[in-house]
Write a protein that holds these residues in place. Structure first.
Motif, PDB file in Angstrom:
ATOM      1  N   GLY A 100       0.955  -1.481  -0.136  1.00 17.61           N
ATOM      2  CA  GLY A 100       0.227  -0.070   0.214  1.00 17.61           C
ATOM      3  C   GLY A 100       0.784   1.296   0.422  1.00 17.61           C
ATOM      4  N   ALA A 101       0.223   2.429  -0.398  1.00 16.65           N
ATOM      5  CA  ALA A 101       1.227   3.460  -0.290  1.00 16.65           C
ATOM      6  C   ALA A 101       1.783   3.966   1.145  1.00 16.65           C
ATOM      7  CB  ALA A 101       0.047   5.089  -1.161  1.00 16.65           C
ATOM      8  N   LYS A 102       0.368   3.435   1.848  1.00 14.89           N
ATOM      9  CA  LYS A 102       0.397   4.004   3.503  1.00 14.89           C
ATOM     10  C   LYS A 102       1.849   4.350   3.482  1.00 14.89           C
ATOM     11  CE  LYS A 102      -2.413   4.671   6.298  1.00 14.89           C
ATOM     12  NZ  LYS A 102      -3.621   4.229   7.871  1.00 14.89           N
ATOM     13  N   GLN A 103       2.461   2.366   3.446  1.00 12.19           N
ATOM     14  CA  GLN A 103       3.854   1.912   3.465  1.00 12.19           C
ATOM     15  C   GLN A 103       5.075   2.561   2.936  1.00 12.19           C
ATOM     16  OE1 GLN A 103       4.958  -2.495   3.107  1.00 12.19           O
ATOM     17  NE2 GLN A 103       6.628  -2.423   4.901  1.00 12.19           N
ATOM     18  N   SER A 104       4.243   3.482   1.804  1.00 11.10           N
ATOM     19  CA  SER A 104       4.890   3.470   0.815  1.00 11.10           C
ATOM     20  C   SER A 104       6.204   4.690   1.477  1.00 11.10           C
ATOM     21  CB  SER A 104       4.988   4.171  -0.173  1.00 11.10           C
ATOM     22  OG  SER A 104       4.968   2.702  -1.107  1.00 11.10           O
ATOM     23  N   LEU A 105       4.489   6.096   2.154  1.00  5.30           N
ATOM     24  CA  LEU A 105       4.805   7.289   2.490  1.00  5.30           C
ATOM     25  C   LEU A 105       5.554   6.590   3.825  1.00  5.30           C
ATOM     26  CD1 LEU A 105       1.521   8.504   2.832  1.00  5.30           C
ATOM     27  CD2 LEU A 105       3.772   9.014   1.466  1.00  5.30           C
ATOM     28  N   ALA A 106       5.240   5.174   5.029  1.00 11.48           N
ATOM     29  CA  ALA A 106       6.466   5.146   6.387  1.00 11.48           C
ATOM     30  C   ALA A 106       7.234   4.843   5.525  1.00 11.48           C
ATOM     31  CB  ALA A 106       5.762   4.284   7.140  1.00 11.48           C
ATOM     32  N   ASN A 107       8.079   3.752   4.517  1.00 10.59           N
ATOM     33  CA  ASN A 107       9.886   3.807   4.839  1.00 10.59           C
ATOM     34  C   ASN A 107      10.079   5.794   4.387  1.00 10.59           C
ATOM     35  OD1 ASN A 107       8.524   1.110   4.465  1.00 10.59           O
ATOM     36  ND2 ASN A 107       8.788   0.901   2.313  1.00 10.59           N
ATOM     37  N   ILE A 108       9.368   5.780   3.439  1.00 15.90           N
ATOM     38  CA  ILE A 108      10.733   6.840   3.234  1.00 15.90           C
ATOM     39  C   ILE A 108      10.960   7.826   4.210  1.00 15.90           C
ATOM     40  CG2 ILE A 108       9.959   9.188   2.242  1.00 15.90           C
ATOM     41  CD1 ILE A 108       8.231   7.964   0.112  1.00 15.90           C
ATOM     42  N   THR A 109       9.833   8.275   5.226  1.00 19.53           N
ATOM     43  CA  THR A 109       9.847   9.871   6.316  1.00 19.53           C
ATOM     44  C   THR A 109      10.762   8.544   7.038  1.00 19.53           C
ATOM     45  OG1 THR A 109       7.619   7.871   7.281  1.00 19.53           O
ATOM     46  CG2 THR A 109       7.990  10.254   6.602  1.00 19.53           C
ATOM     47  N   GLN A 110      10.411   7.423   6.839  1.00 18.02           N
ATOM     48  CA  GLN A 110      11.832   6.273   8.338  1.00 18.02           C
ATOM     49  C   GLN A 110      13.083   6.685   7.937  1.00 18.02           C
ATOM     50  OE1 GLN A 110      11.551   4.879  11.007  1.00 18.02           O
ATOM     51  NE2 GLN A 110       9.167   5.592  11.408  1.00 18.02           N
ATOM     52  N   VAL A 111      13.587   6.602   6.520  1.00 11.37           N
ATOM     53  CA  VAL A 111      14.653   6.723   6.149  1.00 11.37           C
ATOM     54  C   VAL A 111      15.513   8.130   5.876  1.00 11.37           C
ATOM     55  CG1 VAL A 111      14.376   4.853   4.689  1.00 11.37           C
ATOM     56  CG2 VAL A 111      14.272   6.369   3.501  1.00 11.37           C
ATOM     57  N   LEU A 112      14.196   9.323   5.964  1.00  8.84           N
ATOM     58  CA  LEU A 112      14.915  11.210   5.420  1.00  8.84           C
ATOM     59  C   LEU A 112      15.287  11.094   6.859  1.00  8.84           C
ATOM     60  CD1 LEU A 112      13.126  11.719   2.702  1.00  8.84           C
ATOM     61  CD2 LEU A 112      15.649  10.877   2.838  1.00  8.84           C
ATOM     62  N   ALA A 123      -1.546  23.209   4.454  1.00  7.17           N
ATOM     63  CA  ALA A 123      -3.082  22.055   4.780  1.00  7.17           C
ATOM     64  C   ALA A 123      -3.972  22.473   4.254  1.00  7.17           C
ATOM     65  CB  ALA A 123      -3.320  22.867   6.297  1.00  7.17           C
ATOM     66  N   PRO A 124      -5.430  21.946   3.642  1.00  6.79           N
ATOM     67  CA  PRO A 124      -5.939  20.447   4.922  1.00  6.79           C
ATOM     68  C   PRO A 124      -4.391  19.317   4.005  1.00  6.79           C
ATOM     69  CG  PRO A 124      -6.883  20.521   3.102  1.00  6.79           C
ATOM     70  CD  PRO A 124      -6.595  21.975   3.118  1.00  6.79           C
ATOM     71  N   TYR A 125      -4.067  18.247   4.801  1.00  2.00           N
ATOM     72  CA  TYR A 125      -4.145  17.286   4.068  1.00  2.00           C
ATOM     73  C   TYR A 125      -4.339  15.790   4.998  1.00  2.00           C
ATOM     74  CZ  TYR A 125      -2.228  18.050   9.300  1.00  2.00           C
ATOM     75  OH  TYR A 125      -2.303  18.146  10.736  1.00  2.00           O
ATOM     76  N   TRP A 126      -3.725  14.367   4.444  1.00  2.00           N
ATOM     77  CA  TRP A 126      -4.200  12.898   4.666  1.00  2.00           C
ATOM     78  C   TRP A 126      -3.342  13.263   5.797  1.00  2.00           C
ATOM     79  CZ3 TRP A 126      -1.634   8.264   3.998  1.00  2.00           C
ATOM     80  CH2 TRP A 126      -2.625   7.060   4.542  1.00  2.00           C
ATOM     81  N   VAL A 127      -4.370  12.273   7.005  1.00  2.00           N
ATOM     82  CA  VAL A 127      -4.706  12.340   8.364  1.00  2.00           C
ATOM     83  C   VAL A 127      -2.718  11.768   9.250  1.00  2.00           C
ATOM     84  CG1 VAL A 127      -6.370  12.383   9.058  1.00  2.00           C
ATOM     85  CG2 VAL A 127      -5.254  10.447   8.378  1.00  2.00           C
ATOM     86  N   SER A 128      -2.734  10.774   8.148  1.00  2.00           N
ATOM     87  CA  SER A 128      -1.489  10.439   8.310  1.00  2.00           C
ATOM     88  C   SER A 128       0.151  10.411   8.271  1.00  2.00           C
ATOM     89  CB  SER A 128      -1.469   8.609   7.294  1.00  2.00           C
ATOM     90  OG  SER A 128      -2.895   8.093   8.069  1.00  2.00           O
ATOM     91  N   TYR A 129      -0.242  11.675   7.865  1.00  2.00           N
ATOM     92  CA  TYR A 129       0.622  12.371   7.153  1.00  2.00           C
ATOM     93  C   TYR A 129       1.981  12.965   8.020  1.00  2.00           C
ATOM     94  CZ  TYR A 129      -0.078  12.866   2.182  1.00  2.00           C
ATOM     95  OH  TYR A 129      -0.847  12.241   0.868  1.00  2.00           O
TER      96      TYR A 129
END
Length: 395
Positions: A100-112, A123-129
């Motif tokens: 899922g794209a949510k894991q894609s986003l999580a990977n990016i934030t974890q590595v950067l 804003a407004p932005y998706w809640v998980s950001y």
């Protein structure tokens, strides 16, 4: 008792969209006739040609672990898709397929991200950001917009928000929750600011790219100065009605892609093998094969704008993409309905759930405290009934 949970999880907010969906399910279980307009999930079935590809993959005995970053032929199909739909040149080594794209986003934030870094959220932005930024040890700063500006930020706002700690900025177009679409001209204005700050990276979340109504998707990575600093995120959930298949992917500078693969290898490893095989068919077939869903969403959008426009106090704009309407409901603040005082968008959203049996999502968690999100990914009959109920409560 001593606190046993980590600070990481206790500092993390719950997903507002999932929380409202859970509340709606709870009320349904109690026998209430709830119309849920809270989740961002197409109400269509996955197209038959994609399901057929999955069945073929099962019959071909795809049942082993897949490569961490995705099958090579799927990554090649993603490269062709990026060129066809976005005019972006990526090599397979720049692609990572995730759950899922949510894991894609999580990977990016974890590595950067590192502790002390700052994330900018138009804003407004998706809640998980915001939650993903917190998990990365960073702080986040909202850049506000209003319905009067079509929920877009300006280059001046972006520049004013940047500090020496700024590491990452999220863009999402078509936008969840507002349906706003940033044009090529909009992005060039924002890129002109970011060109002054070469150490800031961009996440461009384009999961709704095909669900647009007259304003084609433009990828900020197409701007030459932004290409080496942008991670383009996409997936199959929304446009292909494949939410449960869990296929997301990125196109990124190769060093970031390698880091995301390393992270994913320690968390989930490769994505579901059958879903990957089906994704090859989804991405290589002509986009016109899913146009029937987009046409239906546009029809519903127009109907909902007309129906909601009849309710005094709903301030509306015309969303250009996705499948949400994001009205400003601040005209109802300070009023009382059914004995319930309305002071916030959360109060208003709860009023609609408890008194109209209609589930929506408050805008607070999206960084827009005067709005609510209404998904029109539901049948025409349900949408008409939902607005009828809302009118009755507010009358």
């Amino acid at each position: 008792m001593k606190q046993l949970l980590s600070e990481r999880i206790t500092s993390l907010p719950a997903s507002a969209t999932l929380a409202m969906a859970a509340k709606a399910r709870e009320l349904k279980a109690e026998g209430k006739d709830i119309i849920s307009l809270s989740l961002g999930e197409p109400d269509f079935n996955t197209p038959e040609y994609i399901k057929d590809a999955a069945i073929q993959a099962i019959n071909d005995n795809y049942n082993s672990y897949s490569p961490v970053d995705g099958y090579v032929d799927l990554k090649e199909a993603i490269c062709l898709k990026f060129k066809r739909d976005n005019n972006l040149e990526y090599k397979p080594s720049q692609i990572v397929v995730s759950t899922g794209a949510k894991q894609s986003l999580a990977n990016i934030t974890q590595v950067l991200l590192n502790p002390g870094d700052e994330v900018l959220l138009p804003a407004p932005y998706w809640v998980s950001y915001s939650a993903l930024g917190i998990l990365g040890g960073a702080t986040y700063k909202e850049i506000p917009s209003t319905i009067e500006t079509d929920f877009k930020i300006t280059p001046e706002q972006l520049e004013a928000a940047i500090t020496p700690k700024t590491k990452l900025v999220f863009f999402n177009s078509p936008n969840n929750p507002s349906g706003t679409v940033y044009t090529e001209e909009d992005y060039k204005g924002l890129a002109a600011v970011l060109e002054k700050y070469p150490d800031i990276f961009i996440i461009s979340d384009e999961i709704y790219e095909h669900i647009n109504y007259g304003t084609p998707n433009f990828s900020i990575a197409c701007i030459p100065s932004m290409y080496d600093r942008t991670i383009t995120v996409n997936g199959l959930a929304k446009a292909f009605a494949m939410t449960g298949w869990r296929i997301g992917y990125i196109g990124a500078p190769e060093w970031i892609a390698k880091a995301c693969t390393k992270m994913q290898g320690q968390v989930t490893s490769g994505t579901n093998c059958i879903a990957q095989r089906a994704a090859i068919t989804a991405l290589t077939e002509p986009v016109s094969r899913i146009q029937y869903m987009v046409d239906e969403f546009e029809k519903r959008r127009n109907m909902m704008l007309e129906l909601l426009g009849e309710i005094e106090g709903f301030k509306l704009n015309v969303p250009k993409g996705a499948f949400y309407i994001f009205p400003d409901v601040s005209a109802f603040f300070g009023k009382t309905f059914k004995g319930k005082a309305i002071e916030t968008a959360a109060d208003f959203s709860m009023l609609l759930l408890e008194e109209a049996n209609v589930a929506t999502v408050s805008g607070e968690s999206f960084g827009a405290p005067t709005c609510i999100r209404i998904s029109y990914a539901a049948s025409e009959a349900q949408l008409k009934e939902a607005v009828k109920r809302i009118k009755e409560v507010l009358s």
